[in-house]
Design an enzyme around this catalytic site. Structure first.
Site, mmCIF file in Angstrom:
data_model
loop_
_atom_site.group_PDB
_atom_site.id
_atom_site.type_symbol
_atom_site.label_atom_id
_atom_site.label_comp_id
_atom_site.label_asym_id
_atom_site.label_seq_id
_atom_site.Cartn_x
_atom_site.Cartn_y
_atom_site.Cartn_z
ATOM 1 N N LYS A 41 -7.567 9.133 4.229
ATOM 2 C CA LYS A 41 -8.132 8.449 5.388
ATOM 3 C C LYS A 41 -7.239 7.301 5.844
ATOM 4 O O LYS A 41 -7.351 6.808 6.957
ATOM 5 C CB LYS A 41 -9.514 7.869 5.026
ATOM 6 C CG LYS A 41 -10.503 8.901 4.549
ATOM 7 C CD LYS A 41 -11.729 8.178 3.957
ATOM 8 C CE LYS A 41 -12.642 9.145 3.262
ATOM 9 N NZ LYS A 41 -13.703 8.423 2.519
ATOM 10 N N GLY A 42 -6.349 6.853 4.956
ATOM 11 C CA GLY A 42 -5.624 5.601 5.181
ATOM 12 C C GLY A 42 -4.735 5.552 6.411
ATOM 13 O O GLY A 42 -4.409 4.479 6.898
ATOM 14 N N GLU A 98 1.913 9.000 7.030
ATOM 15 C CA GLU A 98 1.277 8.471 5.811
ATOM 16 C C GLU A 98 1.183 6.950 5.895
ATOM 17 O O GLU A 98 2.039 6.292 6.501
ATOM 18 C CB GLU A 98 2.101 8.940 4.600
ATOM 19 C CG GLU A 98 1.697 8.383 3.259
ATOM 20 C CD GLU A 98 0.313 8.784 2.779
ATOM 21 O OE1 GLU A 98 -0.647 8.643 3.556
ATOM 22 O OE2 GLU A 98 0.187 9.182 1.614
ATOM 23 N N GLU A 102 4.001 5.419 -2.642
ATOM 24 C CA GLU A 102 4.126 4.649 -3.880
ATOM 25 C C GLU A 102 4.828 5.508 -4.926
ATOM 26 O O GLU A 102 6.049 5.629 -4.897
ATOM 27 C CB GLU A 102 2.719 4.229 -4.325
ATOM 28 C CG GLU A 102 2.709 2.935 -5.094
ATOM 29 C CD GLU A 102 1.299 2.532 -5.487
ATOM 30 O OE1 GLU A 102 0.706 1.705 -4.786
ATOM 31 O OE2 GLU A 102 0.807 3.045 -6.509
ATOM 32 N N LYS A 130 6.577 1.380 -1.245
ATOM 33 C CA LYS A 130 6.762 0.576 -2.474
ATOM 34 C C LYS A 130 7.742 1.339 -3.364
ATOM 35 O O LYS A 130 7.327 2.007 -4.312
ATOM 36 C CB LYS A 130 5.431 0.435 -3.224
ATOM 37 C CG LYS A 130 4.352 -0.400 -2.567
ATOM 38 C CD LYS A 130 3.137 -0.449 -3.508
ATOM 39 C CE LYS A 130 1.927 -1.053 -2.884
ATOM 40 N NZ LYS A 130 0.710 -0.882 -3.722
ATOM 41 N N PHE A 151 -1.047 -4.673 -4.636
ATOM 42 C CA PHE A 151 -2.031 -3.814 -3.973
ATOM 43 C C PHE A 151 -2.388 -4.444 -2.625
ATOM 44 O O PHE A 151 -2.734 -5.616 -2.553
ATOM 45 C CB PHE A 151 -3.280 -3.671 -4.837
ATOM 46 C CG PHE A 151 -4.201 -2.592 -4.349
ATOM 47 C CD1 PHE A 151 -4.026 -1.270 -4.735
ATOM 48 C CD2 PHE A 151 -5.237 -2.891 -3.469
ATOM 49 C CE1 PHE A 151 -4.867 -0.270 -4.272
ATOM 50 C CE2 PHE A 151 -6.070 -1.900 -2.994
ATOM 51 C CZ PHE A 151 -5.895 -0.592 -3.398
ATOM 52 N N ASP A 158 -7.573 0.861 2.012
ATOM 53 C CA ASP A 158 -8.872 0.421 1.500
ATOM 54 C C ASP A 158 -8.800 -0.130 0.086
ATOM 55 O O ASP A 158 -7.877 0.143 -0.665
ATOM 56 C CB ASP A 158 -9.850 1.594 1.484
ATOM 57 C CG ASP A 158 -9.503 2.609 0.394
ATOM 58 O OD1 ASP A 158 -8.359 3.094 0.383
ATOM 59 O OD2 ASP A 158 -10.372 2.893 -0.471
ATOM 60 N N ARG A 164 -10.677 -1.083 5.561
ATOM 61 C CA ARG A 164 -9.737 -0.296 6.369
ATOM 62 C C ARG A 164 -9.648 -0.841 7.793
ATOM 63 O O ARG A 164 -8.675 -0.621 8.490
ATOM 64 C CB ARG A 164 -10.188 1.170 6.452
ATOM 65 C CG ARG A 164 -10.206 1.914 5.135
ATOM 66 C CD ARG A 164 -10.434 3.395 5.391
ATOM 67 N NE ARG A 164 -10.801 4.124 4.195
ATOM 68 C CZ ARG A 164 -9.938 4.627 3.312
ATOM 69 N NH1 ARG A 164 -8.651 4.456 3.481
ATOM 70 N NH2 ARG A 164 -10.363 5.293 2.272
HETATM 71 P P1 IMP Z 1 1.306 7.746 -4.295
HETATM 72 O O1 IMP Z 1 0.741 9.118 -4.474
HETATM 73 O O2 IMP Z 1 1.432 6.999 -5.605
HETATM 74 O O3 IMP Z 1 2.597 7.723 -3.520
HETATM 75 O O4 IMP Z 1 0.220 6.870 -3.550
HETATM 76 C C1 IMP Z 1 0.000 6.990 -2.263
HETATM 77 C C2 IMP Z 1 -1.467 6.819 -1.924
HETATM 78 O O5 IMP Z 1 -2.133 5.866 -2.750
HETATM 79 C C3 IMP Z 1 -1.531 6.318 -0.527
HETATM 80 O O6 IMP Z 1 -1.691 7.385 0.356
HETATM 81 C C4 IMP Z 1 -2.728 5.383 -0.532
HETATM 82 O O7 IMP Z 1 -3.868 6.098 -0.145
HETATM 83 C C5 IMP Z 1 -2.868 4.936 -1.960
HETATM 84 N N1 IMP Z 1 -2.291 3.593 -2.164
HETATM 85 C C6 IMP Z 1 -1.103 3.294 -2.725
HETATM 86 N N2 IMP Z 1 -0.884 1.978 -2.756
HETATM 87 C C7 IMP Z 1 -1.956 1.400 -2.169
HETATM 88 C C8 IMP Z 1 -2.291 0.031 -1.862
HETATM 89 O O8 IMP Z 1 -1.579 -0.937 -2.165
HETATM 90 N N3 IMP Z 1 -3.476 -0.148 -1.228
HETATM 91 C C9 IMP Z 1 -4.303 0.872 -0.895
HETATM 92 N N4 IMP Z 1 -4.018 2.167 -1.139
HETATM 93 C C10 IMP Z 1 -2.851 2.433 -1.783
HETATM 94 MG MG MG Z 2 -2.979 7.732 1.797
#
Ligand code: IMP
Ligand code: MG
Length: 177
Positions: A41-42, A98, A102, A130, A151, A158, A164
């Protein structure tokens, strides 16, 4: 107590970043059409702002991806995907939209799913990155802003499904959680 410890990207800066990304995408896809795939949803706020900057013809579709279980903690590399795509992306130029990259686990899953459908090209546009937390080979083709490991909340992102709607991006106040 305020949930936001510090605003790191103001509304004005977000608008500038999104405009720059839109310009880059318009330049790179000149003469082409794009299918934007928004990861719910982000990415909703980012998508709606970004698509208003695009002059290349675009379609929009959605997939739902989640890796954080409600709060801050990541449980493992497991990602839940709800694949509700309605557009056939075979031989199309596809751009994933996206909110934040992370570890890259989420996008790795999404990229694997989408590549099976044989798009002509597949690129990634992320608002935030990140890179210090990367655990995969995933790289974004378009990056809005590189941020530290904190974070963050707001502009689609969220904590426990809230916040959000904040128009800026801020670091969470650890005393509130
Ligand atoms: P990844 O799979 O570790 O790359 O994480 C990506 C997903 O984790 C993103 O699509 C976000 O939904 C969530 N996410 C990562 N970091 C944050 C943050 O700092 N705040 C909120 N959501 C996050
Ligand atoms: Mg996301």
């Amino acid at each position: 107590m305020d949930i936001i410890k510090k605003v790191i990207i103001s509304e004005e800066e977000i608008a500038k970043i999104v405009k720059r990304l839109g310009n880059e995408i318009n330049e790179d896809y000149k003469g082409k059409k794009i299918v934007l795939i928004c990861l719910l949803k982000g990415s909703i706020l980012f998508l709606t702002d970004l698509m208003r900057q695009l002059t290349v013809p675009c379609k929009v579709d959605f997939m739902l991806a989640s890796s954080y279980k409600g709060g801050l903690k990541k449980f493992d590399g497991k990602v839940e995907i709800k694949d509700g795509l309605t557009i056939d992306i075979k031989d199309q130029d596809v751009l994933i939209v996206e909110d934040i990259l992370e570890s890259g686990y989420t996008l790795e899953h999404i990229v694997n799913i989408l590549n099976k459908r044989e798009p002509k090209s597949l690129k990634i546009c992320t608002l935030l990155d990140k890179p210090q937390l990367r655990a995969t080979d995933i790289q974004a083709d378009y990056v809005g802003k590189i941020i530290p490991n904190d974070f963050v909340l707001g502009y689609g992102l969220d904590y426990d499904e809230y916040y959000r709607n904040l128009p800026f991006v801020g670091i969470i106040n650890p005393d509130c959680i």
